[in-house]
Design an enzyme around this catalytic site. Sequence first.
Site, PDB file in Angstrom:
ATOM      1  N   ASP A  74       0.836  -1.201   0.000  1.00 26.31           N
ATOM      2  CA  ASP A  74       0.000   0.000   0.000  1.00 26.31           C
ATOM      3  C   ASP A  74       0.874   1.256   0.000  1.00 26.31           C
ATOM      4  O   ASP A  74       2.070   1.197   0.290  1.00 26.31           O
ATOM      5  CB  ASP A  74      -0.966   0.001   1.198  1.00 26.31           C
ATOM      6  CG  ASP A  74      -0.256  -0.099   2.546  1.00 26.31           C
ATOM      7  OD1 ASP A  74       0.837  -0.696   2.609  1.00 26.31           O
ATOM      8  OD2 ASP A  74      -0.783   0.433   3.550  1.00 26.31           O
ATOM      9  N   GLU A 116       0.189  -1.418   5.731  1.00 29.32           N
ATOM     10  CA  GLU A 116       1.260  -0.880   6.580  1.00 29.32           C
ATOM     11  C   GLU A 116       1.036   0.592   6.879  1.00 29.32           C
ATOM     12  O   GLU A 116       1.391   1.075   7.946  1.00 29.32           O
ATOM     13  CB  GLU A 116       2.624  -1.072   5.907  1.00 29.32           C
ATOM     14  CG  GLU A 116       3.817  -0.869   6.842  1.00 29.32           C
ATOM     15  CD  GLU A 116       4.310   0.574   6.938  1.00 29.32           C
ATOM     16  OE1 GLU A 116       5.118   0.851   7.848  1.00 29.32           O
ATOM     17  OE2 GLU A 116       3.914   1.427   6.111  1.00 29.32           O
TER      18      GLU A 116
HETATM   19 ZN   LIG Z   1       6.828   2.380   4.056  1.00 28.37          ZN
END
Ligand SMILES: [Zn+2]
Length: 434
Positions: free
Chosen positions: A83, A147
């Site tokens: 992401d 993340e």
């Molecule tokens: Zn990163």
Amino acid sequence: MADQQALDEVVRFTSDLIRIDTTNRGGGDCQERPAAEYAAEQLAGAGLEPLMLERTEGRTNVVARIEGTDPSADAVLIHGHLDVVPAEAADWSVHPFSGEVRDGVVWGRGAVDMKNMDAMILAVVRSWARQGLRPRRDLVIAFTADEEASAEDGSGFLADEHPELFEGCTEGISESGAFTFHDGAGRQIYPIGAGERGTGWLKLTANGRAGHGSKVNKENAVTRLAAAVTRIGEHEWPLRLTPTVRAALAELAALYGIETDLSDVDGLLEKLGPAAKLVEATVRNSANPTMLQAGYKLNVIPGEAVAYVDGRYLPGGEDEFRATLDLLTGPDVDWEFSHREVALQAPVDSPTYAGMRAAVEEFAPEGHVVPYCMSGGTDAKQFSRLGITGYGFAPLKLPEGFDYQALFHGVDERVPVEALHFGVRVLDRFLRTA
Ligand SMILES: [Zn+2]
């Protein structure tokens, strides 16, 4: 050695992955699956059998394992998130999801954080397959979702629900390390991540006696909260040197020919000039008030007032952080963690650290490798629950004028093709011999 095809592929994969928009707006608003499918396809092309794992539909993680040549050796994990943070196209020189390669530079959101590293991992393991090479240690490859938000659909989910996939892994390698830091005086420094500060986001609640704004009130919640917030904001946190920061200061001092006087760290930092940036945010805990909420009418004293504080603590610094907050808030204000993440400390005298250092020095002989502690956090925090020690090692050789830290989450995020080639060579060297 990385072959020509690996050097071509790393550029193409970086571009292709940037073109797959995996913007993570938080609150579950993200779809990593198309990028996960792309990565899995490249791994399958290397003869691997990647697993696709989702806690939430569309939030896909990919995990694969390559068997090492030495079955007695511990496994190593290499992970990259799929992401990216949002990008406002109007602010950019090129479209942030174009993946355009212009004048030897790949442009787009994720070019340094961290589709570049995802592409490097894919290019390296595919080159091994072509050449019949295997690493010494088992290598577990993980591409993660989420993340850039809570990691609950990504590394947190993998660590909690699929620990068996990481069996035998003692160390993990991921983002935010081994990039070129130019000190402005001709020196090139390569900081390798060997620790992360912990996250302590706090909610403060002051209770008091509600009442009319014209009356005497010694139990005013707003006054109590404001006093606590001021004490926290003005607190001078004491200097605390972790092993990583101590090693960083020693190496930087040696590089600059300064005597390492750890009794005067602030003086030492001043003498280091721009290179002080690599350590200054990690020599103490910190707590910055960021939000205030209280009251609903000017002439009414509310019974409660709330504030939020962005706190960060050093490895080994959490107990002191908590005790200090108890003191600073005082008896009339309660505090709790609204979000908490552990701090990490990785040894800088390990064979793995030495291997990373040697790999950088082989391809950047003019560079100076130093360890550093990250002021924020990565997926390594979640994988640490499995006993995996995390290092920040996503090698990039950047020319002067490429401010890595500013490109992170920044406008016009981009990476030179040469930097990607360097990354592939260094990762290949390190991962095969680690
Ligand atoms: Zn990163």
